[in-house]
Design an enzyme around this catalytic site. Structure first.
Site, mmCIF file in Angstrom:
data_model
loop_
_atom_site.group_PDB
_atom_site.id
_atom_site.type_symbol
_atom_site.label_atom_id
_atom_site.label_comp_id
_atom_site.label_asym_id
_atom_site.label_seq_id
_atom_site.Cartn_x
_atom_site.Cartn_y
_atom_site.Cartn_z
ATOM 1 N N THR A 1 0.815 -1.216 0.000
ATOM 2 C CA THR A 1 0.000 0.000 0.000
ATOM 3 C C THR A 1 0.848 1.265 0.000
ATOM 4 O OG1 THR A 1 -1.685 -1.178 1.231
ATOM 5 C CG2 THR A 1 -1.844 1.202 1.222
ATOM 6 N N THR B 1 1.806 -4.272 4.339
ATOM 7 C CA THR B 1 1.705 -4.513 5.786
ATOM 8 C C THR B 1 1.249 -5.926 6.137
ATOM 9 O OG1 THR B 1 -0.534 -3.605 5.818
ATOM 10 C CG2 THR B 1 1.262 -2.098 6.322
ATOM 11 N N ASP B 2 0.546 -6.594 5.211
ATOM 12 C CA ASP B 2 -0.030 -7.906 5.540
ATOM 13 C C ASP B 2 1.006 -8.870 6.112
ATOM 14 O OD1 ASP B 2 -2.512 -7.128 4.565
ATOM 15 O OD2 ASP B 2 -2.850 -9.041 3.554
ATOM 16 N N LYS C 1 1.180 -7.409 13.062
ATOM 17 C CA LYS C 1 0.050 -6.582 12.642
ATOM 18 C C LYS C 1 -1.162 -7.044 13.440
ATOM 19 C CE LYS C 1 -2.514 -5.020 8.558
ATOM 20 N NZ LYS C 1 -2.648 -5.063 7.095
#
Lengths: 439, 439
Positions: free
Chosen positions: A103, A179-180, A257
């Protein structure tokens, strides 16, 4: 199509157009001028968002729009290479930004409304000019994938790229990453980069840079600050709370996360973050047991065994999943057990079969917080007898990455056990601090 | 053997003995009298713990013990049935405590130091006399297993036992349960107990009742208070913080064990707890959208499909695990995806094969906090096209239990989708409150 899209189509308005909107509120008329932003994809689509000349974004209810005029149509994005624009300043440190996708390097596809990995590292750097006052920036787009598609082979490529940059004189490296799976990648580089003496900073963003609420710019600025610090480890730098007050630098092996969408999704688990990076630029260290910068030559130890699986247990799970992995030639299994590190007793014979056939089985906890302990309950003791290795307070994800790396070096169970329980990169904390729960 | 064990062996002291210890601190001599407690299994073993006559536990450093005398050897546990001792008081409400095993009903095996499920519900009730001032207690030992061995078939048995008690006039039911899988069981009963109008309270303990730091007594007292409240749902009652100030009542579908060992391990995820139960007995509701008590006749809807699996994805996972589950005849798969609910794109063909063969695939997030959204990124859209059902902000564990229950009622994909997205027992929150993250 939502109301905002219907409205834009009717009026011939495109994202990026500079427009004037007259809003009717009760009996007052208010005029706004600004650039049309993409409709926020989770909204009901009843407002038109525009970026005012002062940089502030406002939303105007479609139903209240009295009149709209396009002052200037959107221009195609300029394609200047920013290297031509920004010569190196000798007094500044040098930082390489490696783009891998995600992202932080994405933009919204205006046709479908979905987000695609699209920005190059160059475009990204251009968008955040502040970082050029902190360091000379060399951007490098290594690949461009969303992080759900990250794979062990890519970890190796990133590791070699980082080592190349650092050993050729760069003072720090930033890795733009989705970020996943950023926590998995930061753990992987923590193990693969040996003799590291400079900052290797993973950064991502939870909202794409096209969006008003994007965290991309501040995360990148804070990463750059961390990348020039007196620090020599792998860390993840992301928002520390939802506002723009500070970012946190988390140790690469202890970070996870913890939220699907919040800007402060990343958290240190069972550990204190390394530093807080305030929006005014100040770096405040939150602990003193971190590795300082050195002129070490880093080398990449990328020997990994990819036939490793991560399995979560739950009521009703049977041993057949373990049997399947054994039959498929897996060399290691990390179990996310319940509580202190348990499985149903029914599964233990399959686990025993696995370890008897030379497959390493490691235990972590699906609680995430806290430490495994197989000595307290009888089930735990049976698992110990079945040669399961309890992984202290390691995250399941970190234990998974570490077991791949350890099995790349030895397949001898006792040596694997010794390595799994050796603290290579801060993945094990010797004791759990009381203040590290749910922060 | 630790110092405390060597000391006890040398002096012939056993757990439960009533002793006198003379402690030498600097030049002072201090005398304590009390019952010898089991050494805390995670300590360094340098102290002897005794329970003083006033009920308070102290630890005396072995090195500071000047003299020790056994005043009375431990007696074998009395075996009186407590029903004979405690007649029903007509002015009190009636609560049944169903014992299923777990630490709250366990004691330490003094020979091995390990904890075994051993106390009966009777013994447990005897140990916490306070609850008899709140309600007439009918204890019932249904089974005695550690919760890692809990299975869907046991959920059904518990549900029938609860319904039987409530429909025969009990005002509330408490279920003593091991903490490892308590969240799964509380979710299961939330779905199975239809038309519920009375409190069904799960309670456990993180430290066995033999241990000085046990939370068993306070958790049981708070559960009993909740079980007589004007409340008609399934909830989990456990410590709200590490001290003995209050417990929290969490909705059965939104609760998760988040720490391996802390007393405040249980947390509401993406939701606000229902109530705080203060140690002074006050019940403070933290929300007003809970079901109140009613004279409904509860019935058990225990139709479930057990061929359901819960799979966590990670970098390097392949579709073969999905293929294996399809080949093994599984009817449903809940995926713990990354971020907003993603899998590697490589896995999508296997997922598509599963859904084409009529197997339901649901998506949750391994972040735990936040909400799935498959509309934001292209990977998510592909998963939607593959007919994956995104489970809003449901916990992966709750989605797993719910999918078993839904598939027990229909195998029609569109009907499964409708039911998965229908909020039966508070498992879906319509919007996520900002203050529900990491609390």
């Amino acid at each position: 199509m939502r109301k905002v899209e219907v409205f834009m189509e009717e009026k011939g308005i495109a994202i990026g157009d500079y427009i004037e909107v007259v809003e009717k509120e009760d009996n007052r008329m208010i005029t706004h001028k600004g650039i049309v932003m993409p409709p926020y994809e989770l909204s009901k689509g009843e407002t038109l968002t525009i970026k005012l000349d002062n940089g502030y974004n406002i939303g105007v209810l479609i139903d209240q729009i009295f009149e709209v005029r396009i002052l200037e149509k959107a221009k195609p994005r300029e394609e200047i290479s920013f290297k031509e624009v920004l010569p190196k300043k000798p007094e500044l440190p040098n930082v390489t930004i490696i783009g891998t996708g995600g992202t932080i390097a994405s933009k919204i596809d205006y046709k479908t409304g979905a987000v695609h990995a699209a920005f190059t590292a160059e475009e990204l750097a251009k968008a955040v000019p502040e970082i050029f006052e902190i360091a000379n920036i060399t951007p490098k787009l290594l690949f461009n994938i969303m992080s759900e598609d990250m794979k062990p082979e890519y970890w190796k490529k990133i590791a070699y790229e980082v080592a190349k940059a650092l050993n050729s004189g760069e003072d720090g490296v930033i890795i733009g990453h989705g970020t996943d799976t950023m926590g998995y990648s930061s753990a992987a580089l923590s193990f693969m980069l040996r003799n590291l003496g400079k900052p290797v900073i993973f950064v991502g963003s939870q909202r794409s840079s096209d969006r008003p609420s994007s965290d991309a710019a501040m995360n990148l600025i804070c990463s750059t600050r961390m990348a020039v610090e007196d620090f020599g480890e792998v860390a993840v730098v992301m928002h520390g709370e939802t506002g723009d007050t500070y970012c946190l630098a988390h140790r690469g092996t202890k970070v996870r996360k913890m939220h699907t969408s919040r800007r402060d999704a990343f958290r240190s688990i069972n550990d204190v973050p390394i530093a807080r990076i305030w929006s005014n630029g100040k770096v405040e260290y939150l602990r003193d047991d971190y590795r300082k910068r050195s002129e070490n030559e880093v080398w990449v130890d990328d020997k990994i065994e990819e036939k490793v699986a991560l399995i979560k247990v739950y009521p009703g799970i049977t041993g057949e999943i373990i049997e399947f992995l054994v039959d498929k030639g897996y060399r290691g299994i990390v179990i996310e057990g319940t509580g202190l590190g348990h499985t149903p007793n029914d599964m233990i014979p399959s686990i025993k079969r696995a370890t008897e056939e030379g497959i390493v089985v490691c235990m972590t906890s699906q609680c995430l917080y806290g430490r495994t302990n197989l000595n307290v309950y009888s089930t735990g003791r049976k698992l110990l007898k079945a040669k399961v290795i309890p992984c202290e307070d390691m995250l399941p994800e970190t234990a998974y990455v570490k077991l791949m790396w350890v099995l790349g070096h030895t397949q001898d169970l006792e040596e694997v056990r010794r390595m799994m329980l050796t603290n290579y990169s801060g993945e094990i904390t010797p004791y759990t601090r009381f203040d590290t729960y749910l922060r």
